[in-house]
Design a protein around this motif. Structure first.
Motif, mmCIF file in Angstrom:
data_model
loop_
_atom_site.group_PDB
_atom_site.id
_atom_site.type_symbol
_atom_site.label_atom_id
_atom_site.label_comp_id
_atom_site.label_asym_id
_atom_site.label_seq_id
_atom_site.Cartn_x
_atom_site.Cartn_y
_atom_site.Cartn_z
ATOM 1 N N GLN A 16 32.619 37.864 37.018
ATOM 2 C CA GLN A 16 34.042 37.713 37.344
ATOM 3 C C GLN A 16 34.753 39.058 37.439
ATOM 4 O O GLN A 16 35.418 39.357 38.431
ATOM 5 C CB GLN A 16 34.734 36.871 36.270
ATOM 6 C CG GLN A 16 34.597 35.392 36.431
ATOM 7 C CD GLN A 16 35.570 34.664 35.500
ATOM 8 O OE1 GLN A 16 36.762 34.949 35.469
ATOM 9 N NE2 GLN A 16 35.045 33.727 34.736
ATOM 10 N N SER A 112 41.518 34.735 32.766
ATOM 11 C CA SER A 112 40.551 33.741 33.234
ATOM 12 C C SER A 112 40.505 32.623 32.199
ATOM 13 O O SER A 112 39.754 32.677 31.226
ATOM 14 C CB SER A 112 39.173 34.381 33.411
ATOM 15 O OG SER A 112 38.243 33.416 33.856
ATOM 16 N N TYR A 155 30.905 27.160 39.027
ATOM 17 C CA TYR A 155 30.351 28.207 39.900
ATOM 18 C C TYR A 155 29.273 27.616 40.815
ATOM 19 O O TYR A 155 28.347 26.958 40.345
ATOM 20 C CB TYR A 155 29.662 29.303 39.078
ATOM 21 C CG TYR A 155 30.536 30.223 38.284
ATOM 22 C CD1 TYR A 155 31.914 30.140 38.309
ATOM 23 C CD2 TYR A 155 29.950 31.207 37.493
ATOM 24 C CE1 TYR A 155 32.696 31.003 37.575
ATOM 25 C CE2 TYR A 155 30.723 32.077 36.746
ATOM 26 C CZ TYR A 155 32.086 31.974 36.785
ATOM 27 O OH TYR A 155 32.841 32.834 36.042
ATOM 28 N N VAL A 190 31.613 32.701 42.481
ATOM 29 C CA VAL A 190 32.272 33.710 41.642
ATOM 30 C C VAL A 190 32.621 34.956 42.457
ATOM 31 O O VAL A 190 33.596 35.651 42.164
ATOM 32 C CB VAL A 190 31.376 34.060 40.423
ATOM 33 C CG1 VAL A 190 30.135 34.803 40.835
ATOM 34 C CG2 VAL A 190 32.156 34.851 39.383
#
Length: 299
Positions: A16, A112, A155, A190
């Motif tokens: 990320q 996040s 993801y 991602v």
């Protein structure tokens, strides 16, 4: 000439953080201060070569976090539950960053985050890698840090590892085992997160103080399987596994993933239209498979 505003990127050598750091570096609209525990690693040096200021930053070391945030305009903050499997530790790390951001008066933090499933379900479901991030989200807002929470979908990369199709024992076909029933599951690569985060930093006024659910698309397990079939040239079917059966598969995170899928069946807010506004080049699952043919060869 005024210098560009600094964005401190946590986990800059991870998936990320790396996506965010590269997107910001490519845009040249901010200065990237890349935080990593090992400033001599190959990934850290690669970011440095792209123009990042690489600094030592450890979420277990308050002094290093404070030093890394000093003078920054904003920060992208990601914590890694899977590194230690401790919700308590993840909450402690997140709150420590929030406190430092408050003290240093950062103008915009993008965290996040994810939902606090335990609270939302009245204690019926526990998904520790969601719940801890949910607690940290709430803490950021409660102490008045200007923060946008970015809640990611599953993801696509997980389909190359943990969720990849498996050869059926009773036939010449493959199965995809995710306990979602017929409910669509949102997903995203991602690699596409960075551009979306950059857009939020660039135009903060609309999303400051809000939670943003990112998704490239929502597909049923059978639709994911159909796209695998097309990409692999082999039949892939939905294994139609129940959450209860998934829990009994025996690997360490089986119950956690089963509960995550129970929560996904409640269709948490993920906004495909907004995601494409933030990153017009976000990949569909079909495009993702096409770009990752090499990783699929072992299936």
């Amino acid at each position: 000439m005024t210098s560009k505003r600094v964005i401190a990127v946590f986990g800059a050598t991870g998936a990320q953080g790396g996506s965010v750091a590269r997107a910001i570096l490519e845009s040249k609209s901010f200065t990237v201060r890349a935080l990593t525990r090992d400033v001599t690693s190959a990934k850290a040096l690669a970011l440095q070569n792209l123009g990042a200021e690489v600094v030592q930053g450890d979420l277990n070391d308050e002094a290093s976090v404070e030093a890394a945030l000093r003078g920054a305009y904003g920060a992208f903050v990601v914590t890694n539950f899977w590194e230690h499997h401790s919700k308590e530790k993840e909450v402690c790390q997140g709150k420590m960053v929030a406190d430092a951001a408050k003290r240093l008066r950062l103008k915009h933090v993008i965290y996040s985050g994810l939902e606090n499933v335990k609270r939302l379900s009245g204690g019926k479901l526990e998904v520790p890698h969601f719940d801890g991030k949910g607690e940290v989200e709430e803490y950021f807002w409660s102490i008045g840090v200007p923060m946008t929470s970015v809640r990611l979908s599953a993801y696509f990369e997980n389909f190359l590892t943990l969720w990849k199709p498996v050869k059926a024992s009773d036939g010449d076909y493959y199965t995809l085992a995710l306990p979602m029933g017929d409910t669509p599951m949102d997903g995203i690569s991602v690699a596409d997160i960075g551009a979306a985060v950059l857009s939020i930093f660039s135009f903060p006024e609309k999303l400051l103080g809000k939670a943003v659910g990112l998704s490239a698309e929502a597909l049923t397990v059978q639709q994911y399987a159909d796209l695998f079939s097309k990409s692999l040239g082999k039949e892939v079917r939905d294994a139609k596994i129940s959450p209860e059966a998934y829990e009994k598969l025996g690997f360490p995170a089986a119950k956690e993933i089963a509960n995550m899928c129970r929560f996904y069946q409640m269709r948490p807010d993920r906004d495909v239209k907004l995601t494409y506004c933030l990153n017009p080049n976000v990949r569909s699952f079909s495009q993702f498979l096409e770009e990752n043919q090499g990783a699929l060869q072992g299936i």
